[in-house]
Motif scaffolding. Structure first.
Motif, PDB file in Angstrom:
ATOM      1  N   LEU A  10      46.070  36.122  56.646  1.00 28.33           N
ATOM      2  CA  LEU A  10      44.724  35.796  57.104  1.00 28.33           C
ATOM      3  C   LEU A  10      43.679  36.234  56.076  1.00 28.33           C
ATOM      4  CD1 LEU A  10      42.926  34.707  59.352  1.00 28.33           C
ATOM      5  CD2 LEU A  10      42.952  36.998  60.383  1.00 28.33           C
ATOM      6  N   VAL A  11      43.859  37.422  55.491  1.00 28.87           N
ATOM      7  CA  VAL A  11      42.920  37.894  54.465  1.00 28.87           C
ATOM      8  C   VAL A  11      42.923  36.953  53.267  1.00 28.87           C
ATOM      9  CG1 VAL A  11      42.500  39.740  52.778  1.00 28.87           C
ATOM     10  CG2 VAL A  11      43.008  40.320  55.153  1.00 28.87           C
ATOM     11  N   LEU A  28      40.395  32.554  50.050  1.00 32.27           N
ATOM     12  CA  LEU A  28      40.454  31.194  49.525  1.00 32.27           C
ATOM     13  C   LEU A  28      39.294  30.343  50.042  1.00 32.27           C
ATOM     14  CD1 LEU A  28      41.912  28.797  48.128  1.00 32.27           C
ATOM     15  CD2 LEU A  28      43.273  28.549  50.208  1.00 32.27           C
ATOM     16  N   VAL A  29      38.979  30.498  51.316  1.00 30.92           N
ATOM     17  CA  VAL A  29      37.979  29.634  51.941  1.00 30.92           C
ATOM     18  C   VAL A  29      36.562  30.078  51.600  1.00 30.92           C
ATOM     19  CG1 VAL A  29      37.041  28.892  54.156  1.00 30.92           C
ATOM     20  CG2 VAL A  29      39.520  28.935  53.793  1.00 30.92           C
ATOM     21  N   THR A  52      43.229  34.716  43.331  1.00 32.53           N
ATOM     22  CA  THR A  52      43.389  36.033  43.958  1.00 32.53           C
ATOM     23  C   THR A  52      44.208  35.945  45.232  1.00 32.53           C
ATOM     24  OG1 THR A  52      41.276  36.768  43.028  1.00 32.53           O
ATOM     25  CG2 THR A  52      42.133  38.004  44.884  1.00 32.53           C
ATOM     26  N   SER A  53      43.992  34.896  46.028  1.00 33.42           N
ATOM     27  CA  SER A  53      44.779  34.754  47.259  1.00 33.42           C
ATOM     28  C   SER A  53      46.261  34.577  46.944  1.00 33.42           C
ATOM     29  CB  SER A  53      44.259  33.572  48.074  1.00 33.42           C
ATOM     30  OG  SER A  53      44.326  32.367  47.333  1.00 33.42           O
ATOM     31  N   LEU A  54      46.584  33.780  45.936  1.00 32.75           N
ATOM     32  CA  LEU A  54      47.986  33.626  45.530  1.00 32.75           C
ATOM     33  C   LEU A  54      48.559  34.951  45.029  1.00 32.75           C
ATOM     34  CD1 LEU A  54      48.237  30.237  43.580  1.00 32.75           C
ATOM     35  CD2 LEU A  54      49.609  30.932  45.539  1.00 32.75           C
ATOM     36  N   GLN A  61      42.946  20.262  54.120  1.00 31.08           N
ATOM     37  CA  GLN A  61      42.421  19.317  55.098  1.00 31.08           C
ATOM     38  C   GLN A  61      40.978  19.611  55.473  1.00 31.08           C
ATOM     39  OE1 GLN A  61      43.946  16.614  56.161  1.00 31.08           O
ATOM     40  NE2 GLN A  61      45.841  17.027  55.035  1.00 31.08           N
ATOM     41  N   LEU A  62      40.560  20.866  55.384  1.00 30.07           N
ATOM     42  CA  LEU A  62      39.255  21.246  55.914  1.00 30.07           C
ATOM     43  C   LEU A  62      38.188  21.514  54.858  1.00 30.07           C
ATOM     44  CD1 LEU A  62      40.206  23.634  58.872  1.00 30.07           C
ATOM     45  CD2 LEU A  62      39.667  21.205  58.949  1.00 30.07           C
ATOM     46  N   PHE A  63      38.575  21.818  53.624  1.00 31.48           N
ATOM     47  CA  PHE A  63      37.585  22.282  52.658  1.00 31.48           C
ATOM     48  C   PHE A  63      37.617  21.421  51.400  1.00 31.48           C
ATOM     49  CE2 PHE A  63      38.990  25.922  55.169  1.00 31.48           C
ATOM     50  CZ  PHE A  63      37.796  26.248  55.790  1.00 31.48           C
TER      51      PHE A  63
END
Length: 491
Positions: free
Chosen positions: A249-250, A255-256, A263-265, A301-303
């Motif tokens: 989730l973090v 990412l979003v 960094t998320s990867l 799909q969202l961003f």
């Protein structure tokens, strides 16, 4: 013939106790010094090759980089010799060579920027190589402070929750700041004030690795509890998925909100590897990979910014003059370099935007070719392997997980960077450790190196020998009254 006389007792004297004393343990510091000298030689020769190929007059101006390089790593060597004498002798020289080659390439790109400014009658920019030397000096200060202050790396486990909280706050600060104080090139990953900027995510990754290493050691029973068997593999119970879901989730929020795919990867991949090392369960890797794929499908799909990254990755030439220009120029540069490269100073790597930071790998591939790029990747491989060897050799579980996490985060970061430059995966915006221009990355990676060297020193140090206490003097020795047993009367 009479038998030869046996040798006299004085011919082969035997020490008291009948055994020769053990030789002193080897610290291999002289080998480290020799390798550092070789790295300095390669860096200095490369600087002169760049000057010669650019038809520059070779002056004492170029010598300042070589002298600064020698002084900085000479001081670092003395610090290791004093505060981590048994550390792995390859870690510091490998970093020295990578940092030196990065300085050479930044200087080469400085010359290209100067020529472009002269051709277009622009103001000549100040050389970034000078700034990189200053950042390297500050990195050395951080490195030496870690060696001195961190007497025992196991003390980090005591403050793991505090360090983890600081890491999360460091990740969150750019997201809550206004864009003018945190956004560069579309990514909200900076803290910008007049005259100064820092990327807190570079430091947050180290703090989070320390936190997860401590938690995985302390809560190992939670992660290794009985699970469900499926297809010959053991998967964790649903109730035990809380920690990995929290990390997922973090990373999705990073990412979003911050638009930072790299960094998320990096964080999720490192935590996933540490989970596997701690539990030896393939099920964690399968579940983690599924969550990673699910998260990116959801974000796609969202961003819109995620869709732009993916479309640029799949079809870079469709929008060549806009979003696809950077990766297209990178591919052209790698193709121009071929097998042996154009030679230092003889290519045109400045055609790639951000060649000193995100795309320094493209500069290596163009001017040193596939051979030179492979040699640089082998240097990183040596660093990672020696870090994993330290993880195997150290005696405590926290040290094992911490060393493995620090080593794997370099490996994952390199994979993400090289994969983005070569169009294997979408671009992420991460920098190449120890080579790219920038202060945040250098300072954080030198702190990482300091912690890894302290763990290596503990792993390679000989076990302490307990000294036998000498017998007490006769006049102070305790006495005990012994009585003869009374004879039993005979029946």
């Amino acid at each position: 013939m009479s038998a030869p006389a046996p040798p006299s007792a004085g011919a082969f004297p035997s020490p008291p106790g009948g055994f020769a004393p053990a030789p002193p343990p080897s610290t291999r510091r002289n080998a480290e010094l020799l390798l550092l000298a070789a790295a300095a030689l390669v860096t200095t020769v490369s600087l002169f090759l760049v000057e010669a190929s650019q038809e520059q007059s070779i002056t004492w101006e170029i010598a300042k980089y070589g002298v600064a390089y020698l002084c900085l790593y000479g001081i670092a060597h003395l610090a290791v010799r004093r505060f981590a004498p048994f550390a792995d002798p390859l870690l510091l020289p490998v970093v020295a060579l990578l940092n030196g080659l990065g300085l050479v390439l930044i200087h080469r790109l400085d010359l290209a920027d100067e020529q472009r400014a002269i051709y277009n009658s622009w103001t000549i920019p100040s050389p970034d190589a000078n700034q990189q030397v200053w950042w390297t000096g500050l990195g050395m200060v951080v490195f030496i402070v870690v060696l001195i202050a961190l007497r025992d790396y196991r003390t980090l486990a005591r403050y793991s929750y505090t360090l983890g909280l600081v890491g999360l706050v460091a990740l969150a600060i750019p997201a809550i700041l206004p864009s003018r104080f945190s956004e560069i090139n579309g990514a909200k990953i900076w803290i910008r004030v007049p005259g100064f900027s820092v990327q807190p995510g570079e430091f947050a990754k180290i703090l989070l690795i320390i936190f997860f290493a401590s938690v995985l050691v302390a809560k190992r029973d939670l992660f290794t509890a009985a699970g469900r068997h499926f297809l010959g593999m053991e998967f964790p119970r649903a109730r035990d998925l809380g920690p990995i879901l929290a990390v997922w989730l973090v990373c999705i929020l990073v990412l979003v909100i911050e638009k930072d795919l790299g960094t998320s990867l990096l964080i999720f991949g490192t935590v996933l590897v540490m989970l596997y090392i701690a539990t030896e369960r393939v099920g964690w890797l399968i579940i983690g990979s599924g969550l990673l794929a699910l998260g990116f499908v959801f974000a796609y799909q969202l961003f819109g910014h995620v869709r732009v990254r993916v479309e640029t990755w799949l079809h870079p030439f469709d929008d060549y003059n806009n979003t696809g220009y950077q990766i297209s120029q990178s591919l052209f540069g790698l193709a121009t370099g071929g097998l042996a490269g154009t030679g230092l100073g003889s290519g045109r790597p400045n055609q790639v935007p951000f060649a000193k930071t995100d795309f320094i790998i493209a500069t290596i591939g163009e001017e040193l070719g596939l051979i030179g790029l492979a040699a640089v990747l082998v240097l990183f491989l040596v660093f990672v392997v020696r870090g994993l060897r330290t993880a195997l050799a150290v005696r405590d579980s926290f040290g094992k997980l911490l060393a493995a996490g620090l080593s794997f985060t370099i490996a994952i970061q390199l994979f993400v960077v090289v994969g983005g430059v070569t169009k294997l995966i979408p671009l992420t915006g991460l920098t190449t450790p120890f080579m790219s221009y920038g202060g945040s990355s250098l300072l954080a990676n030198y702190a990482l190196l300091g912690v890894l060297i302290k763990i290596s020193d503990a792993a390679r140090a000989p076990a302490p020998v307990r000294k036998k206490e000498p017998p007490a003097p006769l006049e102070v020795a305790t006495t005990e009254l012994l009585r003869r047993p009374e004879a039993r009367p005979q029946e």
